[in-house]
Motif scaffolding. Structure first.
Motif, PDB file in Angstrom:
ATOM      1  N   UNK A 160       1.884 -10.398   2.690  1.00  0.00           N
ATOM      2  CA  UNK A 160       3.285 -10.427   2.316  1.00  0.00           C
ATOM      3  C   UNK A 160       3.950  -9.101   2.075  1.00  0.00           C
ATOM      4  N   UNK A 161       3.206  -7.980   2.058  1.00  0.00           N
ATOM      5  CA  UNK A 161       3.842  -6.678   1.877  1.00  0.00           C
ATOM      6  C   UNK A 161       4.737  -6.377   3.080  1.00  0.00           C
ATOM      7  N   UNK A 162       5.836  -5.699   2.835  1.00  0.00           N
ATOM      8  CA  UNK A 162       6.805  -5.410   3.894  1.00  0.00           C
ATOM      9  C   UNK A 162       7.194  -3.933   3.852  1.00  0.00           C
TER      10      UNK A 162
ATOM     11  N   UNK B 109       0.856  -1.180   0.000  1.00  0.00           N
ATOM     12  CA  UNK B 109       0.000   0.000   0.000  1.00  0.00           C
ATOM     13  C   UNK B 109       0.890   1.227   0.000  1.00  0.00           C
ATOM     14  N   UNK B 110       0.593   2.179  -0.856  1.00  0.00           N
ATOM     15  CA  UNK B 110       1.442   3.361  -0.980  1.00  0.00           C
ATOM     16  C   UNK B 110       1.387   4.191   0.307  1.00  0.00           C
ATOM     17  N   UNK B 111       2.553   4.604   0.766  1.00  0.00           N
ATOM     18  CA  UNK B 111       2.665   5.479   1.927  1.00  0.00           C
ATOM     19  C   UNK B 111       3.353   6.765   1.489  1.00  0.00           C
TER      20      UNK B 111
ATOM     21  N   UNK C   8       6.357   7.695   3.615  1.00  0.00           N
ATOM     22  CA  UNK C   8       7.576   6.925   3.383  1.00  0.00           C
ATOM     23  C   UNK C   8       8.275   7.398   2.120  1.00  0.00           C
ATOM     24  N   UNK C   9       7.496   7.724   1.093  1.00  0.00           N
ATOM     25  CA  UNK C   9       8.088   8.272  -0.131  1.00  0.00           C
ATOM     26  C   UNK C   9       8.791   9.598   0.162  1.00  0.00           C
ATOM     27  N   UNK C  10       8.152  10.458   0.973  1.00  0.00           N
ATOM     28  CA  UNK C  10       8.750  11.754   1.313  1.00  0.00           C
ATOM     29  C   UNK C  10      10.036  11.560   2.112  1.00  0.00           C
TER      30      UNK C  10
ATOM     31  N   UNK D 208       4.864   1.789  10.358  1.00  0.00           N
ATOM     32  CA  UNK D 208       4.430   1.876   8.957  1.00  0.00           C
ATOM     33  C   UNK D 208       3.308   0.901   8.621  1.00  0.00           C
ATOM     34  N   UNK D 209       3.286  -0.258   9.306  1.00  0.00           N
ATOM     35  CA  UNK D 209       2.226  -1.225   9.032  1.00  0.00           C
ATOM     36  C   UNK D 209       0.858  -0.692   9.426  1.00  0.00           C
ATOM     37  N   UNK D 210       0.785  -0.088  10.623  1.00  0.00           N
ATOM     38  CA  UNK D 210      -0.478   0.505  11.040  1.00  0.00           C
ATOM     39  C   UNK D 210      -0.876   1.668  10.153  1.00  0.00           C
ATOM     40  N   UNK D 211       0.115   2.429   9.687  1.00  0.00           N
ATOM     41  CA  UNK D 211      -0.182   3.541   8.798  1.00  0.00           C
ATOM     42  C   UNK D 211      -0.745   3.035   7.475  1.00  0.00           C
TER      43      UNK D 211
END
Length: 344
Positions: A39-41, A7-9, A12-14, A110-113
């Motif tokens: 399986x996303x990490x 899922x795009x964050x 995290x990109x910034x 990040x997972x909760x986000x």
């Protein structure tokens, strides 16, 4: 079998763009990785800059501990980006970084986000997960519970190790902050009241912290140098008690090292004000904890930068404002009067 698309964050990109922009001025590493169902990490990233020598003070900036409170991560990333941009021209900043260490963990959860949850992907509230039990009754559920991960404020199973994200925070704090004679930290959250608050330990007891005088002195130099400040400084216990507070746990570890001072703060941005200005946000889980209108979000990202910059300056000059024995007695007495009153 195709690899799942994470899922795009945007946060995290910034952060990754800021790290690339900082080049050799920054050191970045993945402290741990978090897996989502399917399986996303996602990485939990730590970024450092400044002098790594252990004889200089340090400041830690943390955000994104609760996945729904994305504005906290945004504030920390905005400050890091500002510092990186200033490195291109600000000679005073370069001189400051020769005598202070800055540590950033902007996205602890990040997972909760990615999932849009307060808890991490295992359903554990990271701010209720440390091995600290409240000494008095706590509010039902809000103070932390072990009944079920399907209910909010889940502490984790009894006897289980801390969650990987919290272990990552502890590893960084122990290596970068508690290893020094003086350090500060701020953990950026949102969602309590209509005023911005700066909380400090304890959350598990109403007993004042060992370094109450130093915390009061820190507040004093902030209020003296910021004539239009909007923050309420107070111990978290004035609002409610809770089990498992991570900063209580780390502060207690710091106190086990005589002569070292660690002053952790939690910035609790008053998100109810954003809801008051835009009541439609009540119909969005993210709207309860974040400013959804673009210009309001930009204002929030800007307005806390002076606080975050102040903390680096306060750490850099801590020998000038830490109270001596006589002033410590004064600050301690004043702090008990201001913050504890009849509970002192």
């Amino acid at each position: 079998m195709p690899h799942p698309t994470p899922i795009e964050l945007p946060e995290l990109d910034a952060l990754e763009r800021t790290i690339a922009l900082g080049g050799n001025h920054l050191q970045a590493r993945t402290v741990c990785s978090v897996d989502l169902p399917g399986g996303a990490r996602y990485p939990v990233v730590c970024v450092t800059l400044g002098n790594p020598a252990l004889d200089v003070p340090a400041v830690g900036y943390f955000g994104g501990v609760h996945g729904l409170e994305r504005i906290g991560a945004g504030v920390v990333i905005a400050h890091l980006h500002s510092l990186v941009e200033r490195l291109a021209w600000d000679s005073a900043l370069h001189r400051q970084l020769e005598s202070v260490r800055l540590v950033f963990m902007p996205i602890v959860n990040p997972g909760g986000m990615a999932l849009g949850t307060r808890a991490n992907p295992r359903g554990v509230d990271l701010m209720r997960n440390a091995p600290v039990d409240a000494q008095d009754p706590v509010p039902f559920l809000v103070g932390g519970q072990r009944m079920s991960a399907r209910l909010p404020w889940f502490r984790g199973a009894f006897g289980a190790a801390m969650e990987a994200e919290n272990q990552a925070v502890c590893e960084v704090v122990q290596a970068e902050l508690l290893s020094r004679n003086f350090s500060l930290s701020v953990d950026c959250h949102s969602g309590f009241g209509t005023r911005d608050r700066l909380w400090f330990p304890y959350a598990h007891t109403r007993t004042p912290i060992t370094h109450l005088a130093e915390m009061h002195a820190l507040q004093a130099i902030f209020t003296a140098s910021h004539s239009h400040y909007r923050y309420i400084f107070e111990p978290q216990s004035l609002q409610y008690l809770a089990h498992g507070d991570l900063w209580d746990h780390l502060y207690q570890q710091a106190c086990a090292q005589p002569g070292r001072i660690f002053l952790p703060l939690t910035l609790e941005m008053g998100s109810w004000l954003w809801v008051k200005k835009n009541p439609r946000q009540l119909f969005s889980r993210h709207g309860i904890f974040n400013p959804l209108i673009a210009h309001r979000q930009q204002r929030v990202l800007r307005q806390h930068q002076s606080l975050l910059d102040f903390l680096a300056r306060a750490a850099h000059g801590h020998r000038l404002w830490l109270p001596d024995a006589e002033l410590r007695t004064y600050h301690h007495a004043q702090a008990r009067h201001d913050w504890y009153g009849s509970h002192a």
